[in-house]
Write a protein that holds these residues in place. Structure first.
Motif, PDB file in Angstrom:
ATOM      1  N   GLY A 313       0.813  -1.216   0.000  1.00  0.00           N
ATOM      2  CA  GLY A 313       0.000   0.000   0.000  1.00  0.00           C
ATOM      3  C   GLY A 313       0.838   1.254   0.000  1.00  0.00           C
ATOM      4  N   GLY A 314       2.117   1.133   0.369  1.00  0.00           N
ATOM      5  CA  GLY A 314       2.998   2.297   0.343  1.00  0.00           C
ATOM      6  C   GLY A 314       3.259   2.808  -1.060  1.00  0.00           C
ATOM      7  N   GLU A 315       3.013   1.948  -2.075  1.00  0.00           N
ATOM      8  CA  GLU A 315       3.229   2.393  -3.455  1.00  0.00           C
ATOM      9  C   GLU A 315       2.188   3.419  -3.892  1.00  0.00           C
ATOM     10  N   LEU A 316       1.104   3.560  -3.119  1.00  0.00           N
ATOM     11  CA  LEU A 316       0.077   4.538  -3.456  1.00  0.00           C
ATOM     12  C   LEU A 316       0.416   5.935  -2.943  1.00  0.00           C
ATOM     13  N   ALA A 317       1.357   6.038  -2.009  1.00  0.00           N
ATOM     14  CA  ALA A 317       1.585   7.305  -1.306  1.00  0.00           C
ATOM     15  C   ALA A 317       1.996   8.425  -2.248  1.00  0.00           C
ATOM     16  N   TYR A 318       2.811   8.115  -3.231  1.00  0.00           N
ATOM     17  CA  TYR A 318       3.294   9.158  -4.140  1.00  0.00           C
ATOM     18  C   TYR A 318       2.323   9.399  -5.289  1.00  0.00           C
ATOM     19  N   VAL A 338       8.876  16.578   1.205  1.00  0.00           N
ATOM     20  CA  VAL A 338       7.596  16.055   0.732  1.00  0.00           C
ATOM     21  C   VAL A 338       7.600  14.531   0.755  1.00  0.00           C
ATOM     22  N   LEU A 339       8.666  13.928   0.234  1.00  0.00           N
ATOM     23  CA  LEU A 339       8.727  12.469   0.162  1.00  0.00           C
ATOM     24  C   LEU A 339       8.849  11.847   1.548  1.00  0.00           C
ATOM     25  N   LEU A 340       9.664  12.441   2.410  1.00  0.00           N
ATOM     26  CA  LEU A 340       9.830  11.877   3.752  1.00  0.00           C
ATOM     27  C   LEU A 340       8.539  11.989   4.570  1.00  0.00           C
ATOM     28  N   VAL A 341       7.807  13.084   4.376  1.00  0.00           N
ATOM     29  CA  VAL A 341       6.526  13.219   5.079  1.00  0.00           C
ATOM     30  C   VAL A 341       5.532  12.166   4.597  1.00  0.00           C
ATOM     31  N   CYS A 388       9.253   1.873  -5.104  1.00  0.00           N
ATOM     32  CA  CYS A 388       8.608   1.325  -6.307  1.00  0.00           C
ATOM     33  C   CYS A 388       7.468   2.223  -6.762  1.00  0.00           C
ATOM     34  N   GLY A 389       6.703   2.779  -5.794  1.00  0.00           N
ATOM     35  CA  GLY A 389       5.620   3.679  -6.147  1.00  0.00           C
ATOM     36  C   GLY A 389       6.097   4.977  -6.756  1.00  0.00           C
ATOM     37  N   VAL A 390       7.302   5.414  -6.400  1.00  0.00           N
ATOM     38  CA  VAL A 390       7.886   6.624  -7.001  1.00  0.00           C
ATOM     39  C   VAL A 390       8.468   6.304  -8.370  1.00  0.00           C
ATOM     40  N   LEU A 391       9.122   5.141  -8.486  1.00  0.00           N
ATOM     41  CA  LEU A 391       9.756   4.762  -9.754  1.00  0.00           C
ATOM     42  C   LEU A 391       8.716   4.503 -10.836  1.00  0.00           C
ATOM     43  N   GLY A 444      16.999   6.757  -3.397  1.00  0.00           N
ATOM     44  CA  GLY A 444      16.624   6.546  -4.793  1.00  0.00           C
ATOM     45  C   GLY A 444      15.337   7.261  -5.152  1.00  0.00           C
ATOM     46  N   ALA A 445      14.356   7.254  -4.237  1.00  0.00           N
ATOM     47  CA  ALA A 445      13.094   7.946  -4.499  1.00  0.00           C
ATOM     48  C   ALA A 445      13.322   9.450  -4.661  1.00  0.00           C
TER      49      ALA A 445
END
Length: 454
Positions: A313-318, A338-341, A388-391, A444-445
């Motif tokens: 489900g973390g792949e949905l965050a971005y 933004v990404l760390l939050v 993976c969600g960012v890539l 990497g993100a």
């Protein structure tokens, strides 16, 4: 794009090879023709394994049917261009099914290949099993579409009817899965196996051409019914109204990063796709907690599975907020912040679910020794999933991107779990491994987003 498809295909093949070899080492001696098990018990074991594939296929179809948006930007353009609502609904349902079918093939081929290798005609058995798994996916979508149509006809809203139909359909599938587990321990015939006996013309394990042709015909009928029902029930376009995520002058707002973190946490809990995924996660975890408490699942491996599931489900965050990331840039929010939050919000919500599930499933005195390793694995898996969600970000305008993201997530996360399991007891090597994974994934993100913004 071609490179990502090749990478996804390679990960899927590697994952299924690992599953096949693992099953062969664990149960290969039991399913071979020279096994000491009686023929009836051996066939029952093979049938139960295939039954689990069918139910997993149904679950995958329901989850994708819930996560993929009913109305994309392409659908709106097609409607403006003169396309009928029914034709748009058919296209959307077909896209949902193709995504689910691709994921089923990419994740379940290893189990089907293992079972088929122990049958007299592996090619026919594997083909029938694959067609039947796709049939159960279509039947699950048909059930959800029927329930959603009934709820729309009685006056429920679009979002509520979609969520309620998903929960009811998922409950039916999980009930069949629970019945399969209980009957497997008691050497009884489960409900799903009775269904398969009908579909497979009375054979416990299919191995005839007639069973293959029957499975193909049933798949065509089930798929046609699912698409028509789904298209008929999808009869209106809903527009969501959202509040502003940032203050009018964020640069002058005191504690703006803290306020941004609070809004991101609320967004995780309020966003419809996140709500549906969390409901599915909670239903599955509750079933696993019950199975662990009654002794059907050993707590040690189950703790790994809890960490793995809670990281999904973390792949949905971005991807879910990608459409208005320009607002963050205009407000001078650093990309890394933004990404760390966003990553922190995932850790808070899903970490709470992990700790609660471990506390509920663990026998007395075991939680203290298990919790640190499970939390460490969860954090590194969440970082990998977030990367993976960012890539390969998930987008409502391109729902097929979910295939690449899901395959990438499953492949990398399963690989990390296997590597972690080889280390053994908790010591410095395990801590260093997970810290390096977290640092590499988050770094990497950030690098990927910065490169896109430049």
């Amino acid at each position: 794009m071609a490179g990502m498809l090749v990478l996804g295909a390679a990960i899927a093949v590697g994952m299924n090879v690992v599953v096949f070899r693992t099953l062969h080492q664990m149960a290969g001696a039991l399913v071979e023709s020279s096994s000491s098990l009686p023929q009836a018990q051996r066939e029952a074991l093979l049938s139960n394994m295939l039954s689990s594939v069918m139910l997993l296929g149904a679950i995958i179809a329901l989850v994708f049917g819930a996560l993929i948006p009913h109305r994309s930007n392409v659908s709106l353009v097609a409607r403006v261009g003169g396309a009928s609502r029914f034709s748009i609904g058919v296209s959307e349902m077909l896209a949902q099914y193709l995504i689910a079918a691709t994921t089923i093939v990419a994740t379940q081929s290893g189990i089907v290949a293992f079972v088929s290798s122990a049958t007299p005609v592996p090619a026919i058995t594997g083909s029938v099993a694959a067609l039947t798994a796709l049939t159960f996916a279509a039947l699950a979508l048909s059930l959800k579409a029927c329930l959603r149509l009934v709820m729309r006809l009685v006056g429920l809203g679009d979002e509520l009817s979609n969520l309620a139909s998903l929960l009811i359909a998922l409950t039916v599938v999980l009930a069949l899965l629970g019945n399969l587990l209980m009957t497997a321990f008691d050497n009884q015939v489960s409900s799903i196996r009775r269904m398969l006996d009908v579909l497979w013309l009375g054979a416990t394990v299919p191995s005839t051409v007639s069973a293959l042709l029957t499975a193909l015909a049933i798949l065509i009928l089930a798929l046609a019914g699912s698409i028509v029902l789904g298209a008929w029930g999808s009869n209106r376009v809903a527009f969501a109204h959202a509040k502003a995520l940032l203050p009018s002058s964020p640069a002058a707002a005191p504690g703006r990063i803290t306020a941004f973190a609070k809004r991101e946490l609320l967004l995780v809990l309020r966003q419809p796709v996140s709500q549906i995924s969390y409901i599915c996660l909670l239903l599955l975890i509750v079933a696993m907690v019950v199975a662990a408490r009654v002794g059907w699942l050993p707590f040690g491996p189950t703790s790994y599975l809890f960490a793995f599931l809670c990281a999904l489900g973390g792949e949905l965050a971005y991807g879910r907020t990608q459409a208005f990331h320009w607002i963050y840039r205009s407000a001078d929010y650093p990309i890394r912040v933004v990404l760390l939050v966003k990553f922190g919000a995932i850790l808070v919500v899903q970490g709470f679910v992990l700790v609660a599930s471990l506390a509920a499933a663990s026998p007395g005195g075991v939680l203290v020794s298990t919790l640190p390793r499970a939390v460490l694995l969860f954090v590194s898996l969440s970082a990998m999933t977030f990367f993976c969600g960012v890539l390969v970000p998930i987008s409502e305008a391109a729902p097929y991107s979910m295939i690449g993201t899901t395959v990438l997530v499953l492949g990398l996360d399963i690989g990390l779990v296997l590597v972690d399991s080889t280390i053994g007891e908790m010591h410095v090597a395990a801590v260093l491994l997970h810290l390096c994974v977290v640092a590499a994934a988050l770094g990497g993100a950030i690098a990927v987003v910065q490169k896109r913004a430049s």
